[in-house]
Motif scaffolding. Sequence first.
Motif, PDB file in Angstrom:
ATOM      1  N   ASP A 165       0.848  -1.193   0.000  1.00  0.00           N
ATOM      2  CA  ASP A 165       0.000   0.000   0.000  1.00  0.00           C
ATOM      3  C   ASP A 165       0.881   1.239   0.000  1.00  0.00           C
ATOM      4  OD1 ASP A 165      -1.891   1.948   0.312  1.00  0.00           O
ATOM      5  OD2 ASP A 165      -2.750   1.151   2.173  1.00  0.00           O
ATOM      6  N   ASP A 166       0.862   1.970  -1.107  1.00  0.00           N
ATOM      7  CA  ASP A 166       1.668   3.187  -1.194  1.00  0.00           C
ATOM      8  C   ASP A 166       0.827   4.442  -1.006  1.00  0.00           C
ATOM      9  OD1 ASP A 166       0.229   3.328  -3.507  1.00  0.00           O
ATOM     10  OD2 ASP A 166       1.949   3.292  -4.878  1.00  0.00           O
ATOM     11  N   GLY A 167      -0.411   4.245  -0.506  1.00  0.00           N
ATOM     12  CA  GLY A 167      -1.303   5.376  -0.294  1.00  0.00           C
ATOM     13  C   GLY A 167      -2.080   5.765  -1.524  1.00  0.00           C
ATOM     14  N   LYS A 168      -1.777   5.126  -2.644  1.00  0.00           N
ATOM     15  CA  LYS A 168      -2.493   5.418  -3.894  1.00  0.00           C
ATOM     16  C   LYS A 168      -3.179   4.126  -4.355  1.00  0.00           C
ATOM     17  CE  LYS A 168       0.874   9.009  -5.026  1.00  0.00           C
ATOM     18  NZ  LYS A 168       1.930   9.451  -5.965  1.00  0.00           N
ATOM     19  N   ILE A 169      -2.764   3.619  -5.508  1.00  0.00           N
ATOM     20  CA  ILE A 169      -3.376   2.405  -6.020  1.00  0.00           C
ATOM     21  C   ILE A 169      -2.810   1.176  -5.318  1.00  0.00           C
ATOM     22  CG2 ILE A 169      -3.696   0.961  -8.077  1.00  0.00           C
ATOM     23  CD1 ILE A 169      -3.649   3.497  -9.750  1.00  0.00           C
ATOM     24  N   GLY A 170      -1.512   1.208  -5.013  1.00  0.00           N
ATOM     25  CA  GLY A 170      -0.858   0.065  -4.402  1.00  0.00           C
ATOM     26  C   GLY A 170      -0.522  -0.989  -5.445  1.00  0.00           C
ATOM     27  N   SER A 171       0.159  -2.045  -5.023  1.00  0.00           N
ATOM     28  CA  SER A 171       0.514  -3.116  -5.949  1.00  0.00           C
ATOM     29  C   SER A 171       0.388  -4.457  -5.251  1.00  0.00           C
ATOM     30  CB  SER A 171       1.944  -2.920  -6.470  1.00  0.00           C
ATOM     31  OG  SER A 171       2.869  -2.872  -5.404  1.00  0.00           O
ATOM     32  N   VAL A 172       0.013  -5.470  -6.024  1.00  0.00           N
ATOM     33  CA  VAL A 172      -0.171  -6.820  -5.502  1.00  0.00           C
ATOM     34  C   VAL A 172       1.121  -7.602  -5.685  1.00  0.00           C
ATOM     35  CG1 VAL A 172      -1.469  -8.970  -5.737  1.00  0.00           C
ATOM     36  CG2 VAL A 172      -2.630  -6.763  -6.027  1.00  0.00           C
ATOM     37  N   VAL A 173       1.508  -8.345  -4.646  1.00  0.00           N
ATOM     38  CA  VAL A 173       2.680  -9.200  -4.724  1.00  0.00           C
ATOM     39  C   VAL A 173       2.209 -10.609  -5.086  1.00  0.00           C
ATOM     40  CG1 VAL A 173       4.712 -10.076  -3.530  1.00  0.00           C
ATOM     41  CG2 VAL A 173       3.821  -7.806  -2.967  1.00  0.00           C
ATOM     42  N   PHE A 174       2.368 -10.983  -6.345  1.00  0.00           N
ATOM     43  CA  PHE A 174       1.953 -12.301  -6.799  1.00  0.00           C
ATOM     44  C   PHE A 174       3.067 -13.316  -6.554  1.00  0.00           C
ATOM     45  CE2 PHE A 174      -0.549  -9.459  -9.589  1.00  0.00           C
ATOM     46  CZ  PHE A 174      -1.821  -9.948  -9.341  1.00  0.00           C
ATOM     47  N   THR A 175       2.700 -14.595  -6.551  1.00  0.00           N
ATOM     48  CA  THR A 175       3.716 -15.639  -6.577  1.00  0.00           C
ATOM     49  C   THR A 175       4.468 -15.527  -7.898  1.00  0.00           C
ATOM     50  OG1 THR A 175       2.362 -17.110  -5.220  1.00  0.00           O
ATOM     51  CG2 THR A 175       4.106 -18.128  -6.525  1.00  0.00           C
ATOM     52  N   SER A 176       5.793 -15.527  -7.823  1.00  0.00           N
ATOM     53  CA  SER A 176       6.602 -15.265  -9.017  1.00  0.00           C
ATOM     54  C   SER A 176       7.726 -16.279  -9.143  1.00  0.00           C
ATOM     55  CB  SER A 176       7.204 -13.853  -8.959  1.00  0.00           C
ATOM     56  OG  SER A 176       6.183 -12.882  -8.883  1.00  0.00           O
ATOM     57  N   ARG A 177       8.024 -16.639 -10.383  1.00  0.00           N
ATOM     58  CA  ARG A 177       9.155 -17.536 -10.657  1.00  0.00           C
ATOM     59  C   ARG A 177      10.463 -16.777 -10.453  1.00  0.00           C
ATOM     60  NH1 ARG A 177       7.829 -19.005 -15.651  1.00  0.00           N
ATOM     61  NH2 ARG A 177       6.834 -20.951 -15.012  1.00  0.00           N
ATOM     62  N   VAL A 178      11.428 -17.410  -9.799  1.00  0.00           N
ATOM     63  CA  VAL A 178      12.760 -16.824  -9.617  1.00  0.00           C
ATOM     64  C   VAL A 178      13.723 -17.594 -10.518  1.00  0.00           C
ATOM     65  CG1 VAL A 178      14.601 -16.268  -7.999  1.00  0.00           C
ATOM     66  CG2 VAL A 178      12.209 -16.213  -7.238  1.00  0.00           C
ATOM     67  N   ALA A 179      14.170 -16.947 -11.583  1.00  0.00           N
ATOM     68  CA  ALA A 179      15.034 -17.620 -12.550  1.00  0.00           C
ATOM     69  C   ALA A 179      16.491 -17.591 -12.123  1.00  0.00           C
ATOM     70  CB  ALA A 179      14.868 -16.986 -13.934  1.00  0.00           C
ATOM     71  N   GLU A 180      16.889 -16.494 -11.462  1.00  0.00           N
ATOM     72  CA  GLU A 180      18.274 -16.378 -11.016  1.00  0.00           C
ATOM     73  C   GLU A 180      18.359 -15.383  -9.873  1.00  0.00           C
ATOM     74  OE1 GLU A 180      20.556 -15.026 -14.324  1.00  0.00           O
ATOM     75  OE2 GLU A 180      19.440 -13.167 -14.571  1.00  0.00           O
ATOM     76  N   LEU A 181      19.425 -15.494  -9.109  1.00  0.00           N
ATOM     77  CA  LEU A 181      19.714 -14.556  -8.029  1.00  0.00           C
ATOM     78  C   LEU A 181      21.170 -14.121  -8.166  1.00  0.00           C
ATOM     79  CD1 LEU A 181      17.999 -16.165  -4.882  1.00  0.00           C
ATOM     80  CD2 LEU A 181      17.369 -14.013  -5.997  1.00  0.00           C
ATOM     81  N   ASP A 182      21.346 -12.814  -8.387  1.00  0.00           N
ATOM     82  CA  ASP A 182      22.691 -12.263  -8.514  1.00  0.00           C
ATOM     83  C   ASP A 182      23.017 -11.408  -7.301  1.00  0.00           C
ATOM     84  OD1 ASP A 182      23.080 -13.411 -11.059  1.00  0.00           O
ATOM     85  OD2 ASP A 182      21.922 -11.797 -11.983  1.00  0.00           O
ATOM     86  N   ALA A 183      24.240 -11.018  -7.181  1.00  0.00           N
ATOM     87  CA  ALA A 183      24.685 -10.220  -6.033  1.00  0.00           C
ATOM     88  C   ALA A 183      23.879  -8.942  -5.885  1.00  0.00           C
ATOM     89  CB  ALA A 183      26.173  -9.907  -6.169  1.00  0.00           C
ATOM     90  N   VAL A 184      23.413  -8.368  -6.989  1.00  0.00           N
ATOM     91  CA  VAL A 184      22.636  -7.124  -6.917  1.00  0.00           C
ATOM     92  C   VAL A 184      21.291  -7.346  -6.221  1.00  0.00           C
ATOM     93  CG1 VAL A 184      23.711  -6.068  -8.939  1.00  0.00           C
ATOM     94  CG2 VAL A 184      21.702  -7.529  -9.230  1.00  0.00           C
ATOM     95  N   ASP A 185      20.852  -8.622  -6.099  1.00  0.00           N
ATOM     96  CA  ASP A 185      19.573  -8.925  -5.454  1.00  0.00           C
ATOM     97  C   ASP A 185      19.702  -9.104  -3.949  1.00  0.00           C
ATOM     98  OD1 ASP A 185      18.214  -9.140  -8.006  1.00  0.00           O
ATOM     99  OD2 ASP A 185      19.192 -11.094  -8.248  1.00  0.00           O
ATOM    100  N   ALA A 186      20.926  -9.115  -3.437  1.00  0.00           N
ATOM    101  CA  ALA A 186      21.151  -9.471  -2.032  1.00  0.00           C
ATOM    102  C   ALA A 186      20.414  -8.554  -1.072  1.00  0.00           C
ATOM    103  CB  ALA A 186      22.648  -9.478  -1.727  1.00  0.00           C
TER     104      ALA A 186
END
Length: 315
Positions: A165-186
């Motif tokens: 909830d960002d006070g406006k429309i907001g966004s839904v967190v769906f179940t998502s496929r994780v294809a890779e994890l790099d250092a930038v994701d830490a």
Amino acid sequence: MILLVTNKRDVTTDFVVLEMRRRGLPFIRLNTEDLPEHELVMANGDPARTTLTGPCGNLYFPEVTCAYYRRPGSFAANGQEAMAAYVVAEWSAILRSLWNALEGRWLNSPFAILRAEDKPRQLAAARRVGLTMPGTLVTNSFDAARAFLADGPMVAKPLRHALIDDGKIGSVVFTSRVAELDAVDADAVRRAPMILQREIPKRSDVRVVVIDNRVFATRILSQAHDETQVDWRRGVRLDLVHEAMELPAKLAEACIAVTLDLGLRFAAIDLVEDTDGRFWFLEANPNGQWAWIEQRTGAPVTAAIVDAFICGRAE
């Protein structure tokens, strides 16, 4: 008298209201946004002897035979900020007393719902009753998440809140496929714990509605569209095919058992049917939506819920 605790915009409760009117059953709908407009009298300080008078009508708690905690709305009070916060806190406190006074008369107790929303607890309950579930890791450790991914395809989903909830429309967190994890994701991974699960190759998704000892299962043909393959809710596709289905008897019994294990009489359970026809437990929503299932498949969920109001817990 049947008590419906909900909000003004809850369409699902409207289904229940229509069915009870059709049967001529007495009920009161308490839209909790209206609470501060009510007058409360608690005789002898006993919550079981409370009268609530206002927009809901005249609600006398000893007359309540069954209660349905559907989707209560938040409420606010007028006045200076600190005083308004105090008023809301006092009403919230009295509600806890009233809900406790109705213990044993709920379809699902509000306190049981709160406990059952714990997803790791759901997984433990599912394991106890013999349901199959994907390999799961709950973590905010980047190293642990990356090691889990190295062992096979995985998806990520939130532990609790699916809405940012960002006070406006907001966004839904769906179940998502994780294809890779790099250092930038830490840093992103470390911000909060999340659920990581092995991705199951799907034939379909299955929504199971349990009401006491009755089970209504719906196959959702999620693999027909790219955007619904990982999470069938993504894209809000009106053409997503739903089919009523019969679960294998042992699986239906396990769905009832996990509902009972969680201290519930009602649950909306999400399963995955894999490409070999095997079923995998994902989660159990203790207050999940079901009206669209009835609309799509004709499953008599509303009637079963009203039956539960009348008959109490089925043996």
